[in-house]
Scaffold this active site. Sequence first.
Site, mmCIF file in Angstrom:
data_model
loop_
_atom_site.group_PDB
_atom_site.id
_atom_site.type_symbol
_atom_site.label_atom_id
_atom_site.label_comp_id
_atom_site.label_asym_id
_atom_site.label_seq_id
_atom_site.Cartn_x
_atom_site.Cartn_y
_atom_site.Cartn_z
ATOM 1 N N HIS A 120 0.819 -1.216 0.000
ATOM 2 C CA HIS A 120 0.000 0.000 0.000
ATOM 3 C C HIS A 120 0.854 1.268 0.000
ATOM 4 O O HIS A 120 0.317 2.377 -0.173
ATOM 5 C CB HIS A 120 -0.927 0.001 1.220
ATOM 6 C CG HIS A 120 -2.330 0.401 0.893
ATOM 7 N ND1 HIS A 120 -2.632 1.510 0.124
ATOM 8 C CD2 HIS A 120 -3.530 -0.160 1.206
ATOM 9 C CE1 HIS A 120 -3.941 1.614 -0.003
ATOM 10 N NE2 HIS A 120 -4.515 0.612 0.640
ATOM 11 N N ASP A 123 -2.409 3.285 -4.153
ATOM 12 C CA ASP A 123 -3.659 3.180 -3.418
ATOM 13 C C ASP A 123 -4.553 2.123 -4.058
ATOM 14 O O ASP A 123 -4.211 1.520 -5.089
ATOM 15 C CB ASP A 123 -4.368 4.533 -3.389
ATOM 16 C CG ASP A 123 -3.588 5.579 -2.611
ATOM 17 O OD1 ASP A 123 -2.965 5.197 -1.603
ATOM 18 O OD2 ASP A 123 -3.583 6.753 -3.023
#
Length: 488
Positions: free
Chosen positions: A459, A463
């Site tokens: 992450h 995104d």
Amino acid sequence: MAQVLEFKLPDLGEGLTEAEIVRWLVQVGDVVAVDQPVVEVETAKAMVEVPCPYGGVVTARFGEEGTELPVGAPLITVAVGAPASGADTAAQAGSRTAARPAGDTAAAPEASEGSGNVLVGYGTGAPPARRPRVRPQPPGATPPPPASGSAPAAPAQDTPRAAPAGGTRAGGDTPVNGDGPVPVISPLVRRLARENGLDLRELTGSGPDGLILRADVEYALRAAAAQGGRTTAPHPEPQARAAARPEGSAQAPASTAVGGGTRVPLKGVRGAVADKLSRSRREIPDATCWVDADATELMRARAAMNAAGGPKISLLALLARICTAALARYPELNSTVDLAAREVVRLDQVHLGFAAQTERGLVVPVVRDAHARDAEGLTAEFARLTEAARAGRLTPGELTGGTFTLNNYGVFGVDGSTPIINHPEAAMLGVGRIVPKPWVHEGELAVRQVVQLSLTFDHRVCDGGTAGGFLRYVADCVEQPAVLLRTL
């Protein structure tokens, strides 16, 4: 007059600092050619054969099977030049041993497993006809002297041994007929048999050329347990063990059997996998998204390709081609994170790793420049690397340097998974099994070939929108392979 040269364990690359001897390919007294493999070793990356840069007669070997040596430690000595007679070879080996300082354990040939720093030397130019195993004598037994003019027989590694004080080995034990080391796939398997008191010479290996696999040893142990037989010798009291241990000798390792379980050392490939996955969990904030896709058209396209003649195209190659096309659209997922610089490094080339299950555990071979290969080239490279992985012949370079991993866990008959990212990569695509399921196709319920796709991603590099876009593009290509025509 032959010149004796020492060949040391070479630097095997990729930061490896040590290797474990799995199998000797030559004996003392054998004639070897330049670049002939002389020993098979296991590193944290792979099982490799080490070739000798010298040609001549082997005068000494350093380390038994199962011994771990650091890079730069002596492996063998070779008499180079005119062929040496047995007496000449023995004199050369003896002169090298005499030239070593007392207590120099790295210099003495053929380290004995389980003996601390005590090593057994080979002083003859030709190998003995057989390498007898040695059974421990009862306390107080007087060992008979060795035959006149012969070197002490080196005990085989299948029987645990204790080294007496003063740097000498107890001799004169009752020899048992044997013809050298038993072919075993891994030192861990040999150790498992030894620690459970199992004689490997009584087993018939199910591997190639009678190679004994871990499954063979575990089956024999289960059979012994089912018959109520004891496979492990009873342990003496702690005081008796302390009294039997020579002064100054190394502490014997504790038994691996604790509370009915078995301890398996995390070393070699298994240890490297454990370290990498643990690091991935510590450092990477991962997330997973998944989607079901109708793979019917992809399966039909593959069937049409293979019906047209030429080399067969594998399904894995088509999925890899889809991956490289998706990474071209979403380069964030073909990247790594530089923690020191606090930067995301986007990579220009796609080196595609793929998970392969082998007898030695899970390995991830890497297809270099996968983005520049077509379906035929990917199929051929997958086949080559898979065969090398199963044979334990992958090089460290073929197991490292990946930028993205494709994990086809559908071969295990499962639908989905949330895999751990292969550090230091940023993402992994998982592919489940393809099975017929009810599916709404063109407004009607039909039976279609459905597959579940999952993407685990770092992450930090992107995104959910980017990860979702990547996975949706992959699913679109699976459902409509013609989408790929834009990038071919």
